[in-house]
Write a protein that holds these residues in place. Structure first.
Motif, PDB file in Angstrom:
ATOM      1  N   GLY A 304      -9.553   6.417  12.167  1.00 13.84           N
ATOM      2  CA  GLY A 304      -8.495   7.124  11.455  1.00 13.84           C
ATOM      3  C   GLY A 304      -7.345   7.505  12.358  1.00 13.84           C
ATOM      4  O   GLY A 304      -7.386   7.333  13.571  1.00 13.84           O
ATOM      5  N   LYS A 305      -6.310   8.035  11.728  1.00 11.73           N
ATOM      6  CA  LYS A 305      -5.154   8.526  12.478  1.00 11.73           C
ATOM      7  C   LYS A 305      -4.574   9.714  11.720  1.00 11.73           C
ATOM      8  O   LYS A 305      -4.902   9.955  10.548  1.00 11.73           O
ATOM      9  CB  LYS A 305      -4.081   7.448  12.617  1.00 11.73           C
ATOM     10  N   HIS A 306      -3.728  10.460  12.388  1.00 11.85           N
ATOM     11  CA  HIS A 306      -2.945  11.497  11.720  1.00 11.85           C
ATOM     12  C   HIS A 306      -1.612  11.596  12.451  1.00 11.85           C
ATOM     13  O   HIS A 306      -1.564  11.609  13.684  1.00 11.85           O
ATOM     14  CB  HIS A 306      -3.657  12.850  11.747  1.00 11.85           C
ATOM     15  N   ILE A 310      -4.446  15.436  14.688  1.00 12.47           N
ATOM     16  CA  ILE A 310      -5.779  14.879  14.512  1.00 12.47           C
ATOM     17  C   ILE A 310      -6.814  16.000  14.369  1.00 12.47           C
ATOM     18  O   ILE A 310      -7.854  15.805  13.747  1.00 12.47           O
ATOM     19  CB  ILE A 310      -6.152  13.939  15.679  1.00 12.47           C
ATOM     20  N   THR A 312      -6.466  18.692  12.569  1.00 12.09           N
ATOM     21  CA  THR A 312      -6.494  19.014  11.143  1.00 12.09           C
ATOM     22  C   THR A 312      -7.353  18.016  10.374  1.00 12.09           C
ATOM     23  O   THR A 312      -8.175  18.391   9.541  1.00 12.09           O
ATOM     24  CB  THR A 312      -5.064  19.025  10.577  1.00 12.09           C
ATOM     25  N   ARG A 313      -7.185  16.730  10.672  1.00  9.43           N
ATOM     26  CA  ARG A 313      -7.951  15.709   9.967  1.00  9.43           C
ATOM     27  C   ARG A 313      -9.433  15.800  10.314  1.00  9.43           C
ATOM     28  O   ARG A 313     -10.295  15.686   9.436  1.00  9.43           O
ATOM     29  CB  ARG A 313      -7.395  14.326  10.318  1.00  9.43           C
ATOM     30  N   LYS A 316     -11.149  18.587   8.448  1.00  6.54           N
ATOM     31  CA  LYS A 316     -11.446  18.225   7.058  1.00  6.54           C
ATOM     32  C   LYS A 316     -12.681  17.328   6.984  1.00  6.54           C
ATOM     33  O   LYS A 316     -13.515  17.467   6.098  1.00  6.54           O
ATOM     34  CB  LYS A 316     -10.238  17.528   6.427  1.00  6.54           C
ATOM     35  N   HIS A 317     -12.786  16.385   7.929  1.00  6.63           N
ATOM     36  CA  HIS A 317     -13.958  15.513   7.947  1.00  6.63           C
ATOM     37  C   HIS A 317     -15.232  16.327   8.167  1.00  6.63           C
ATOM     38  O   HIS A 317     -16.251  16.100   7.500  1.00  6.63           O
ATOM     39  CB  HIS A 317     -13.819  14.463   9.052  1.00  6.63           C
ATOM     40  N   TYR A 336     -10.868  10.264  20.815  1.00  9.55           N
ATOM     41  CA  TYR A 336      -9.492  10.256  20.308  1.00  9.55           C
ATOM     42  C   TYR A 336      -8.524   9.908  21.414  1.00  9.55           C
ATOM     43  O   TYR A 336      -8.858   9.930  22.612  1.00  9.55           O
ATOM     44  CB  TYR A 336      -9.132  11.618  19.721  1.00  9.55           C
ATOM     45  N   GLY A 371     -12.800   8.409   3.405  1.00  9.27           N
ATOM     46  CA  GLY A 371     -11.510   9.033   3.699  1.00  9.27           C
ATOM     47  C   GLY A 371     -10.712   9.444   2.490  1.00  9.27           C
ATOM     48  O   GLY A 371      -9.631  10.017   2.629  1.00  9.27           O
ATOM     49  N   HIS A 373      -9.240  11.500  -0.510  1.00  8.60           N
ATOM     50  CA  HIS A 373      -9.092  12.922  -0.824  1.00  8.60           C
ATOM     51  C   HIS A 373      -9.529  13.218  -2.254  1.00  8.60           C
ATOM     52  O   HIS A 373      -9.957  14.318  -2.574  1.00  8.60           O
ATOM     53  CB  HIS A 373      -7.638  13.356  -0.628  1.00  8.60           C
TER      54      HIS A 373
END
Length: 478
Positions: A304-306, A310, A312-313, A316-317, A336, A371, A373
């Motif tokens: 993944g990416k943000h 990262i 924040t993402r 959430k995960h 990362y 992934g 939402h």
């Protein structure tokens, strides 16, 4: 008997209904796709994995065969159809078989909903759909709508890349040329894959092929194709690029820089997926990998990416995983790499996925809905593939909202809002035009689980409301 990969090539060149003209070029297109897929220097599919169905007339038998092949495929499922496409009075797309009657397409044709159900039911990790359909003038107006075609909408399935010949009328050569020519869309696709794309990566995904295909058809004055991809499956390696020579054109990311990026990312240390580890990260854009412990070595399950944070993402995960059953976040770690690039223009996660695909690895969670939402349209009626994240790891209704606490008097809206903010999974409720503010309930003192809270809310709302706990989320509606 299950197979890793299956390609189903369907072509209809002859029709019993005189209202549907024969299209001899279809058989040439069918053969061309078979040749592309099985060519060792191009797509490299094993010939026994490619099923070519030419001129079937029995729609029911065709639907059963498609479902059988789809539900027994665990790796890659590719569906190609070339022939007439017709539309019912309600706007539903049907793929015309040899026995289809134009007057009754919904009764005699293969409705795309049946194809869609086959895709939904298939456990395949990657699903590729290529539709080379042509339509009559009456059908054009039924199919097209504002903005984009209904066809693109009905192909919105998790983990699927769909490539279509045209939003309106697909083009075929004149009748006198069809004995030797392909349909125009498939012919252009064949030539691009067979010739390769100079300056493109060494392995071509369909998303790499699409811009060249669109430009080629535009230059010939032919209808534009369309594409739709979900869950990064657009990065699936479709064919080797025979025109690749190390790159001859300008590259936003030079190959040596891509190789260096992949080496640096692979060398990054892994960190336990915990709140404490994530809190040490600054708000920084970047790319990350999720690793899951296995018998021998950790396996990359998600890339993944943000473009902003990262941390924040990853938070959430972590919260999503903690709210699921049959999975333990203590078995997960992350690595990362912070990036200074504008990630709106650079897609580092696709670079990583292409490398992994080329090495024979497919990160499971990039293709199974992890992934997402929200499940999108038709949330309470969608059927999930057997490998979908929600199937393997359903929401935890025993999730503790609090260990202790006083008795509380709340309105139904306040209770619903509280649940929405505290649960680690999606809770949707619709209160438009209702008196939900006037309904009150009491939360007893002591511990409170999600299941208990939903029971209290349902009892207060009464029989006029329904709360449905699905595999991946909870819905509340009148």
């Amino acid at each position: 008997m299950e197979s890793d990969d299956t390609a189903v090539l369907i072509g209809i060149s002859r029709y019993q209904d005189p209202s549907l003209p024969d299209v001899p070029a279809v058989l040439n297109s069918l053969s061309a796709m078979h040749a592309l897929l099985t060519a060792p220097d191009l797509c490299g599919w094993s010939a026994d994995r490619v099923h070519m169905l030419a001129d079937p007339t029995d729609t029911t038998e065709l639907a059963l065969e498609l479902h059988r092949l789809a539900e027994n495929t665990t790796g890659t499922l590719l569906l190609y159809f070339v022939g007439h496409g017709v539309v019912t009075r309600t706007g539903a797309l049907c793929l015309a078989t040899g026995g289809t009657q134009l007057r009754y397409p919904d009764l005699t044709g293969l409705e795309y909903d049946k194809v869609r159900n086959a895709l939904l039911d298939s456990p395949a990790q990657a699903k590729l759909v290529i539709l080379d359909c042509c339509y009559s003038g009456r059908v054009i107006h039924g199919l097209t709508g504002a903005g984009e075609s209904q066809l693109a909408d009905t192909t919105d399935i998790r983990g699927v890349y769909t490539l279509t010949a045209a939003d309106q009328v697909a083009h075929v050569p004149p009748p006198e040329e069809q004995e030797t020519a392909c349909t125009s869309f498939t012919g252009a696709l064949r030539d691009i894959v067979r010739d390769g794309i100079p300056g493109a990566p060494p392995v071509l995904a369909l998303s790499d092929i699409y811009p060249k295909l669109r430009n080629t058809l535009q230059a010939r004055g032919l209808p534009e194709p369309n594409q739709r991809g979900t869950d990064t499956v657009e990065a699936y390696p479709f064919s080797r690029n025979v025109a690749y020579t190390g790159g001859t054109g300008f590259r936003l990311l030079p190959q040596e820089q891509v190789d260096f990026f992949l080496r640096v990312l692979a060398a990054q240390p892994r960190h336990d997926l915990t709140a404490a580890s994530i809190e040490k990260l600054e708000d920084w854009p970047g790319v990350y990998l999720l690793h899951q412990e296995s018998d021998d070595t950790p396996e990359i399950v998600y890339v993944g990416k943000h473009d902003r944070s990262i941390a924040t993402r990853l938070t959430k995960h972590l919260r999503k995983i903690d709210g699921r059953r049959h999975i333990d976040s203590r078995d997960l770690s992350f690595s990362y790499l912070k990036l200074d690039d504008d990630l709106n223009h650079v897609a580092p996660e696709l670079v990583v996925l292409r490398q992994l695909h080329a090495q024979g690895h497919s990160p499971l969670w990039n293709l199974n809905g992890f992934g997402n939402h929200d499940a999108g349209r038709a949330r309470d009626s969608a059927r999930l593939a057997r490998k979908n994240f929600d199937v393997h790891h359903p929401i935890d209704l025993a999730w503790p909202l609090r260990a202790e606490g006083p008795a509380l008097g709340l309105t139904a809206r306040e209770m619903a809002a509280y649940l929405r903010s505290e649960l680690p999974y999606v809770f949707r409720f619709d209160h438009r035009g209702t008196a939900i503010d006037g309904i009150r309930l009491t939360v007893p003192e002591g511990p409170l689980s999600a299941d208990r809270a939903f029971c209290l809310l349902a009892a207060a709302l009464g029989d006029a409301w329904q709360i449905s706990a699905l595999l991946g989320q909870v819905l509340m509606y009148r």
